[in-house]
Design a protein around this motif. Structure first.
Motif, short mmCIF file in Angstrom:
data_model
loop_
_atom_site.label_atom_id
_atom_site.label_comp_id
_atom_site.label_asym_id
_atom_site.label_seq_id
_atom_site.Cartn_x
_atom_site.Cartn_y
_atom_site.Cartn_z
N PRO A 2 1.53 6.73 -0.75
CA PRO A 2 2.71 7.19 -1.47
C PRO A 2 3.77 6.11 -1.62
N ARG A 3 4.47 6.18 -2.73
CA ARG A 3 5.63 5.33 -2.94
C ARG A 3 6.83 6.07 -2.37
N ASP A 5 10.98 6.09 -2.01
CA ASP A 5 12.24 5.56 -2.50
C ASP A 5 13.39 6.23 -1.76
N GLU A 106 2.36 11.57 -4.19
CA GLU A 106 2.28 10.20 -4.72
C GLU A 106 3.62 9.46 -4.55
N ARG A 107 4.70 10.21 -4.62
CA ARG A 107 6.03 9.61 -4.50
C ARG A 107 6.90 10.52 -3.64
N TYR A 129 8.57 6.37 8.33
CA TYR A 129 7.66 5.97 7.25
C TYR A 129 7.06 4.60 7.54
N TYR A 134 3.77 3.27 5.80
CA TYR A 134 4.24 3.49 4.44
C TYR A 134 5.66 2.94 4.29
N PRO A 136 9.07 1.97 2.82
CA PRO A 136 9.77 2.33 1.58
C PRO A 136 9.83 1.14 0.63
N GLU A 137 9.65 1.43 -0.67
CA GLU A 137 9.61 0.38 -1.68
C GLU A 137 10.97 0.07 -2.27
#
Length: 142
Positions: A2-3, A5, A106-107, A129, A134, A136-137
């Protein structure tokens, strides 16, 4: 994978946070199904009411779970800890902790206000996360 934000809001007010979530849903729902995860039934219904009247010139089709229309509605709001029945690409998390079922999306969108309890909880979710593999982007201040 998953992305994830994070959005940091300059305002600490509950209404500002929810208004931002409504605006974000306005952008997302026509292309992607959304699940908004809240802390409890009262918050779910409060956000549901806000989505009805968010803007005079638009409509955000949504239901508060459980609902028989969940599979046919682009935006669902819920507070249960179990997983969402159908895969929705976007999770907007409005709870203080990372939902156990976050990996099915997915997000993931995290919305953090600048008051100290919310910032501290946001940092903890960020670390959770990262520790789960995962990172964070994006970290966006609005």
């Amino acid at each position: 994978m998953p992305r994830i934000d994070f959005y940091l809001l300059r305002s600490a007010k509950f209404r500002k946070r929810e208004a931002f979530v409504c605006a974000l849903c306005q952008k997302i729902w026509q292309k992607h199904r959304v699940y908004i995860h809240t802390e409890n039934a009262a918050r779910s219904h409060q956000l549901g009411d806000l989505l009805w009247f968010f803007r005079d010139d638009s409509f955000l089709p949504h239901v508060v779970l459980p609902s028989p229309l969940a599979n046919k509605t682009p935006v669902c709001i819920g507070h249960q800890t179990q997983t969402v029945q159908d895969l929705r690409p976007v999770l907007i998390n409005l709870t203080p902790q990372v939902p156990a079922f976050f990996e099915q999306f997915e997000r993931i969108v995290e919305v953090v206000t600048l008051d100290e309890p919310a910032r501290s909880q946001g940092r903890e979710r960020y670390r959770t996360y990262q520790q789960a593999g995962y990172p964070p982007e994006a970290l966006t201040e609005v």
